[in-house]
Design a protein around this motif. Structure first.
Motif, PDB file in Angstrom:
ATOM      1  N   PRO A  29      14.801   7.442  21.637  1.00 42.28           N
ATOM      2  CA  PRO A  29      15.613   7.826  20.484  1.00 42.28           C
ATOM      3  C   PRO A  29      17.116   7.673  20.695  1.00 42.28           C
ATOM      4  O   PRO A  29      17.870   7.576  19.717  1.00 42.28           O
ATOM      5  CB  PRO A  29      15.263   9.310  20.284  1.00 42.28           C
ATOM      6  CG  PRO A  29      13.997   9.531  21.051  1.00 42.28           C
ATOM      7  CD  PRO A  29      14.048   8.567  22.189  1.00 42.28           C
TER       8      PRO A  29
ATOM      9  N   THR B  62      14.632  17.749  21.151  1.00 43.86           N
ATOM     10  CA  THR B  62      13.256  17.566  20.688  1.00 43.86           C
ATOM     11  C   THR B  62      12.597  18.917  20.404  1.00 43.86           C
ATOM     12  O   THR B  62      11.873  19.076  19.411  1.00 43.86           O
ATOM     13  CB  THR B  62      12.442  16.781  21.724  1.00 43.86           C
ATOM     14  OG1 THR B  62      13.081  15.524  21.982  1.00 43.86           O
ATOM     15  CG2 THR B  62      11.028  16.528  21.233  1.00 43.86           C
TER      16      THR B  62
ATOM     17  N   VAL C  11      16.617  12.064  17.363  1.00 46.60           N
ATOM     18  CA  VAL C  11      15.244  12.486  17.649  1.00 46.60           C
ATOM     19  C   VAL C  11      14.442  12.584  16.361  1.00 46.60           C
ATOM     20  O   VAL C  11      13.291  12.121  16.281  1.00 46.60           O
ATOM     21  CB  VAL C  11      15.242  13.836  18.390  1.00 46.60           C
ATOM     22  CG1 VAL C  11      13.824  14.388  18.481  1.00 46.60           C
ATOM     23  CG2 VAL C  11      15.840  13.675  19.780  1.00 46.60           C
TER      24      VAL C  11
ATOM     25  N   LEU D 295       8.820  10.482  24.795  1.00 43.00           N
ATOM     26  CA  LEU D 295      10.228  10.219  24.529  1.00 43.00           C
ATOM     27  C   LEU D 295      10.988  10.064  25.838  1.00 43.00           C
ATOM     28  O   LEU D 295      10.843  10.887  26.759  1.00 43.00           O
ATOM     29  CB  LEU D 295      10.843  11.362  23.708  1.00 43.00           C
ATOM     30  CG  LEU D 295      10.616  11.337  22.195  1.00 43.00           C
ATOM     31  CD1 LEU D 295       9.126  11.383  21.848  1.00 43.00           C
ATOM     32  CD2 LEU D 295      11.350  12.487  21.517  1.00 43.00           C
TER      33      LEU D 295
END
Length: 363
Positions: free
Chosen positions: A162, A42, A12, A124
């Protein structure tokens, strides 16, 4: 002993390092183990790295109790310190692409809209290396070429992935204690091709070929993406250059534009998308087919309906010309050859040149 949460946090942090300092991001979270693990990592990274992190939950309404599940997930995300946490209802019950395709389309549209509404620089997504391997196998089964085999990009527009370099087992092992993931029953439903690949095909490949199959498929995606990107760049350059020719700008030997002269591909009659056949024929097929696809889409053919078979049929007007009729394409577009050029025009109109081009003499 290595702790899985370190790998997830590092992934991340690496993904966020490409964003401007202080950027806001959203984590797309379904409540499943992968996206919850991503959300937790995150939140941890953002709190220590100067970023602002929120989340978005998309409720497709395809299952009983989905609204309650979305609210429960949102509450868990708030508990992680993510802010804002947005819940969006995106109806996937209608559409031309079936439950999986419709859900994917409305989900990405909802995520994009949420990013715009909140000012997030990125969304994300929790796709893992295993998801990438499954995507490559599905693309291979469709026979769609290197772009399909290239799988999912680590970055695509506003979307960041990620976790593409991490196995699903690692990501799920990093899920903090106390978070209860939701297992989507569709992931176990063998009516869906991805579920069959996940639970039947990949395990058989691992058992018969040995460990490392998923990693090898992910490497294949990376290599195929590099090749596809290079070929797409060549096609883009050709199409852009050809568009300048069609604009009626002749740069001449001096390089100074002379707008009094029409370019060699300027379509004076049909208003379509003409392409010089000799220029097309000189291209490698991998580039030429990409140019033909771009031209068809530019003329109005829907990209979701335009198949490789359609592009191959257009290509016969360039490489196997025998005076044949035109090719009908999705979106009521027709491809014809006339006056040394390929024309893509509305089917109700007439192709440039009217009578077409005489076939070559038989050898």
């Amino acid at each position: 002993m290595r702790h899985p949460h370190l790998d997830v946090r590092r992934a991340v942090r690496t993904a966020l390092s490409g964003l401007p300092d202080g950027s806001a991001v959203l984590v797309a979270c379904s409540g499943g183990a992968d996206s919850l693990s991503l959300a937790a990592a995150t939140a941890w990274v953002a709190a220590r790295g100067g970023s602002r992190a929120g989340a978005v939950c998309v409720d497709h309404g395809l299952q009983p109790g989905s609204a309650d599940q979305a609210r429960s997930t949102a509450a868990a995300l708030c508990g992680l310190g993510l802010d804002p946490v947005v819940t969006v209802h995106a109806d996937a019950s209608r559409g031309p692409d079936g439950p999986e395709g419709n859900a994917r389309a409305v989900r990405y549209a909802a995520l994009t809209a949420a990013a715009e509404r909140t000012g997030a620089a990125a969304v994300l997504l929790g796709h893992t290396l295993d998801d990438q391997a499954e995507t490559v196998l599905l693309g291979l089964a469709r026979g769609s070429g290197p772009r399909s085999l290239s799988g999912m990009a680590a970055r695509s527009g506003v979307f960041l992935r990620p976790l593409l370099g991490l196995r699903r087992s690692v990501v799920r092992a990093a899920l903090p204690a106390g978070l209860e993931p939701w297992d989507d029953p569709h992931n176990e439903e063998f009516a869906y091709a991805r579920a069959r690949v996940r639970h039947r095909v990949l395990p058989v490949l691992e058992a018969e070929l040995g460990p490392g199959v998923a990693e090898a498929l992910a490497r294949t995606a990376e290599l195929a993406r590099a090749d596809a990107d290079a070929l797409d760049a060549q096609a883009t350059a050709f199409f852009a250059s050809d568009a300048r020719d069609r604009s009626g700008v002749d740069h001449g030997e001096s390089g100074v534009p002379d707008r009094r002269k029409p370019g060699p591909l300027h379509d004076r009659q049909s208003g379509g998308v003409p392409l010089a056949v000799t220029d097309l024929a000189a291209l490698p097929r991998a580039v030429r087919w990409r140019v033909l696809r771009r031209a068809a889409i530019a003329a109005g053919s829907p990209p979701t309906d335009l198949t490789a078979a359609h592009v191959a049929a257009i290509d016969t007007l360039v490489t196997a010309w025998r005076g044949q009729d035109g090719i009908d394409l999705p979106g009521a577009i027709r491809a014809t050859r006339a006056e040394g050029a390929l024309h893509l025009t509305p089917r109700t109109g007439t192709a440039a040149g009217g009578q077409g081009e005489p076939p070559p003499p038989h050898p």
